[in-house]
Design a protein around this motif. Structure first.
Motif, PDB file in Angstrom:
ATOM      1  N   PHE A  19      -4.742   6.229   9.686  1.00 45.69           N
ATOM      2  CA  PHE A  19      -4.566   6.196   8.232  1.00 45.69           C
ATOM      3  C   PHE A  19      -3.252   5.477   7.896  1.00 45.69           C
ATOM      4  N   ILE A  20      -3.314   4.510   6.977  1.00 38.59           N
ATOM      5  CA  ILE A  20      -2.124   3.753   6.557  1.00 38.59           C
ATOM      6  C   ILE A  20      -1.699   4.252   5.184  1.00 38.59           C
ATOM      7  N   SER A  21      -0.481   4.742   5.082  1.00 37.67           N
ATOM      8  CA  SER A  21       0.033   5.285   3.827  1.00 37.67           C
ATOM      9  C   SER A  21       1.296   4.530   3.420  1.00 37.67           C
ATOM     10  N   SER A  22       1.367   4.177   2.134  1.00 35.88           N
ATOM     11  CA  SER A  22       2.550   3.490   1.605  1.00 35.88           C
ATOM     12  C   SER A  22       2.369   3.328   0.110  1.00 35.88           C
ATOM     13  N   THR A  23       3.414   2.864  -0.572  1.00 35.42           N
ATOM     14  CA  THR A  23       3.206   2.350  -1.918  1.00 35.42           C
ATOM     15  C   THR A  23       2.384   1.078  -1.770  1.00 35.42           C
ATOM     16  N   TYR A  24       1.744   0.647  -2.854  1.00 34.64           N
ATOM     17  CA  TYR A  24       0.739  -0.407  -2.694  1.00 34.64           C
ATOM     18  C   TYR A  24       1.191  -1.788  -3.173  1.00 34.64           C
ATOM     19  N   GLU A  25       1.556  -1.899  -4.447  1.00 31.15           N
ATOM     20  CA  GLU A  25       1.793  -3.214  -5.036  1.00 31.15           C
ATOM     21  C   GLU A  25       2.890  -3.994  -4.314  1.00 31.15           C
ATOM     22  N   ASP A  26       3.941  -3.298  -3.849  1.00 31.66           N
ATOM     23  CA  ASP A  26       5.067  -3.990  -3.224  1.00 31.66           C
ATOM     24  C   ASP A  26       4.868  -4.239  -1.733  1.00 31.66           C
ATOM     25  N   LEU A  27       3.795  -3.687  -1.149  1.00 33.20           N
ATOM     26  CA  LEU A  27       3.616  -3.782   0.308  1.00 33.20           C
ATOM     27  C   LEU A  27       2.223  -4.282   0.685  1.00 33.20           C
ATOM     28  N   LYS A  28       1.597  -5.054  -0.198  1.00 34.67           N
ATOM     29  CA  LYS A  28       0.258  -5.557   0.100  1.00 34.67           C
ATOM     30  C   LYS A  28       0.230  -6.387   1.384  1.00 34.67           C
ATOM     31  N   GLU A  29       1.172  -7.328   1.506  1.00 35.39           N
ATOM     32  CA  GLU A  29       1.211  -8.199   2.678  1.00 35.39           C
ATOM     33  C   GLU A  29       1.464  -7.386   3.940  1.00 35.39           C
ATOM     34  N   GLU A  30       2.364  -6.434   3.857  1.00 34.18           N
ATOM     35  CA  GLU A  30       2.701  -5.616   5.030  1.00 34.18           C
ATOM     36  C   GLU A  30       1.536  -4.723   5.440  1.00 34.18           C
TER      37      GLU A  30
END
Length: 337
Positions: A9-20
């Motif tokens: 499962f990949i968890s993060s904020t979305y808009e700022d880390l799309k590429e990552e």
């Protein structure tokens, strides 16, 4: 000997880390495993979070990517990213933390501008850094290497059930588990699609040819005077003319508070005979709400709540498919013109 594959499962904020996030997904896939992330789900809310918890509980590892944003807040004041992390820890899913180094060099649009959210981010970082497997990164390539190293280490030291190919397993347990997850995912999609409330529309609903009177006020300056005077005004027009003026502006979603001024400006430009020097016509709120409801009832516009860039919630207007067709019919030029 069977070869396991793992669900991550990949968890993060979305808009700022799309590429990552995309880089991490590719790394997990190349390792032969299965990435799962928020891209598969609608925008976060409490009901959706309950479903995401079931997905996390079926994953073997949990990857947390942190950079300069804390993320959208749940009603309890925590970000949904932190709530996902808390749940993974609670049920014992191994957590792999990918923390962005040199966060002070991030551009402003990838950092928190609110002091309270910045403080919450720092507290969150302190929490996840305590006794967890943590890797630093500053570039996408560095993140790929960090996730591969962390995942290899976790597989070697934190053994998980994983998945086994059906032709390598002596039972149908793994296949049944996969099918159950797929069926649950499809069921939820169907539930969300059918959850739209049904609105009863009157059989004698007034159409676009219905004339209405816009009652409001405008400011103007009389000849020889420096101060402006406010006067009442009534402009007779049809609902169709209002829609014709408004529709091109709704090809991209517009906040509710901006639509009234768009209508007023369009009506004023079209119907001002030139004997009024002012242009600050403002219609009543009651009339604005009537126009909104009528266009919604005719299925020409959609007015829905959505999250803003700043994390708040607002009403947004947009054209429906029928509204798009009606706009083209009314506004497109023909050879007869």
């Amino acid at each position: 000997m069977s070869e396991k594959r793992y669900q991550v499962f990949i968890s993060s904020t979305y808009e700022d880390l799309k590429e990552e996030r995309k880089a991490v997904e590719q790394t997990i896939i190349r390792a032969g495993d299965f990435p799962v992330g928020m891209e598969a789900f609608p925008a976060a809310d409490e009901e959706q979070f309950e479903f995401i918890k079931t997905i996390i509980s079926q994953c073997d590892y949990y990857v947390l990517i942190i950079a300069g944003r804390y993320g959208s807040l749940a009603p309890d004041g925590k970000s949904y990213t932190e709530k996902e992390y808390d749940y993974a820890v609670e049920i014992g899913v191994p957590v792999l933390v990918m923390l962005r180094d040199e966060r002070g060099e991030l551009p402003a649009n990838k950092t928190e501008d609110h002091p309270e959210k910045r403080a919450k981010l720092e507290a969150f970082i302190a929490t996840v850094s305590d006794g967890r497997l943590r890797k630093g990164w500053t570039t996408t390539d560095g993140l790929k290497l960090a996730i591969r190293e962390a995942l290899d280490y976790a597989k070697a030291t934190k053994h998980r059930p994983g998945w086994i190919r059906g032709d390598q397993s002596s039972s149908q347990e793994t296949l049944e588990r996969l099918v159950a997850v797929q069926e649950e995912n499809e069921r939820l999609k169907q539930v969300l699609a059918e959850a739209k409330p049904q609105v009863a529309v009157p059989e004698n609903l007034a159409g676009l040819d219905t004339f209405i009177t816009l009652t409001g006020k405008y400011s103007h300056t009389r000849p020889g005077q420096y101060s402006s005077t406010t006067s009442s005004i009534e402009i007779a027009t049809s609902l169709g003319e209002i829609f014709e003026l408004l529709a091109p502006h709704l090809m991209q979603a517009k906040p509710d508070r901006t639509v009234g001024p768009i209508i007023c400006e369009g009506v004023w430009r079209r119907f001002n005979t030139g004997n009024r020097s002012g242009r600050s016509f403002v219609m009543t709120d009651e009339l604005f709400q009537t126009i909104k409801i009528q266009l919604m009832a005719l299925n020409l516009v959609s007015v829905k709540t959505a999250k803003t860039v700043g994390g708040g919630v607002n009403l947004f207007w947009s054209l429906t498919d029928m509204g798009m067709q009606e706009m083209v019919r009314r506004r497109a030029m023909t050879t007869e013109q």
